[in-house]
Design an enzyme around this catalytic site. Sequence first.
Site, short mmCIF file in Angstrom:
data_model
loop_
_atom_site.label_atom_id
_atom_site.label_comp_id
_atom_site.label_asym_id
_atom_site.label_seq_id
_atom_site.Cartn_x
_atom_site.Cartn_y
_atom_site.Cartn_z
N ASP A 1 -12.97 29.97 5.43
CA ASP A 1 -13.19 30.08 6.62
C ASP A 1 -13.42 28.48 7.20
OD1 ASP A 1 -14.40 30.69 9.38
OD2 ASP A 1 -15.08 32.29 8.49
N HIS B 1 -5.60 39.71 15.78
CA HIS B 1 -5.94 40.17 17.11
C HIS B 1 -6.37 38.83 17.89
CE1 HIS B 1 -10.53 41.26 16.90
NE2 HIS B 1 -10.35 39.94 16.63
N GLY C 1 -11.28 25.63 5.31
CA GLY C 1 -10.02 25.26 5.82
C GLY C 1 -9.44 25.80 7.12
N ASP C 2 -8.38 25.54 7.47
CA ASP C 2 -7.78 26.02 8.73
C ASP C 2 -6.67 26.89 8.49
OD1 ASP C 2 -5.78 26.35 10.85
OD2 ASP C 2 -7.03 24.75 11.96
N PHE C 3 -6.55 28.25 8.79
CA PHE C 3 -5.63 28.99 8.31
C PHE C 3 -4.12 28.56 8.50
CE2 PHE C 3 -8.01 32.45 10.39
CZ PHE C 3 -8.79 32.78 9.32
#
Length: 350
Positions: A207, A253, A233-235
Amino acid sequence: MTTTDPAVPIIDVDPGPLIRLTIADCGAKVLHSAVQLDLFTALAAGPMDAGELAGATALHPRLAADFLDALAGLELLIREDGRYRNSPHAEAYLVQGRDTYLGGFIDLTNETLYGTWGRLTEALRTGEPQHLDPDKGGFVGNSHGDPEKMKRFLQGLDAFSDRMGAELARAIDWSGHRSFVDLGGARGNLAAVLVNRHPHLDAVCYDLPRTAPIFAEHVGRLGLADRIRFAAGDFFADPIPSADVIVLGHILHGFDAVQSRRLLARVYEAVRPGGAVLIYDRMIDDDRRDADRLLSSLHMRLVSRDGGEYRVADCRDWLRAEGFADGGHRPLLGTHTLVIGRSAGHEGES
């Protein structure tokens, strides 16, 4: 003109369902107020009459009878011989201090939902997301900037993730897997359920960095700090940790189809051969007839520029396009759908 005049049409349709729909939010507001008054916690000690409850919750006697009987009519309370007690649902989810308490989630729903949905007509005309404050976005409003509010919100979500984790623990054959990553796993509650049910699993909760302190506090309290690791982290920008299984719950979503496929391509690179991706959301049925799921999708479009629920068929198509083999789909909790994608060499789930 009287009703016997032949010029007046006779309408043989009961308006009752339309009237009930018109005032449906009233029932929700009764629930929200009962949570704010902590009425269900007061009743956890045992049944009370209206006077006793008014004293315990600062409920004014002028409204008490109608309010309490409305809660009974909504099946949140049970009234017997002039005394009230919690219904099974209220006892399970609305008593403060219990791990299953949903009050934080209900409070934040009350704070964020009504203002946003009050702007639905404007959104339908403009297509623009309706944040009440441009600096406060999404369903959780500004809770990320308020640690206590965010903690309260996540405590409410834990009641869902407890049940979701238990269903995932049963629905998937984990015996052939040794590790998993919960993408967007917040404070690690779903991961905690899975490692408790399947002790052989190594877990990573992935996350944003700002989530690390609440993860450490929660997982430490559960005594699982040596079983679940946090990765920040960032996806879309940072490496996704490699694992046998990657879980995406309530993630896709938030994005459109292009972004979802881009994320799934990155997930495909992170899933080890023979592994799987598990995706769950309140996906729209392929015929687009389930009103609850369509309302959930409409909410995502109200609070985000790119979000919205998606059809089960769409999700399966995205997985195939990014290299996953189709592992089928199944219902979860009666409100969600689980879609499974398998990486090369996977032998199947039982």
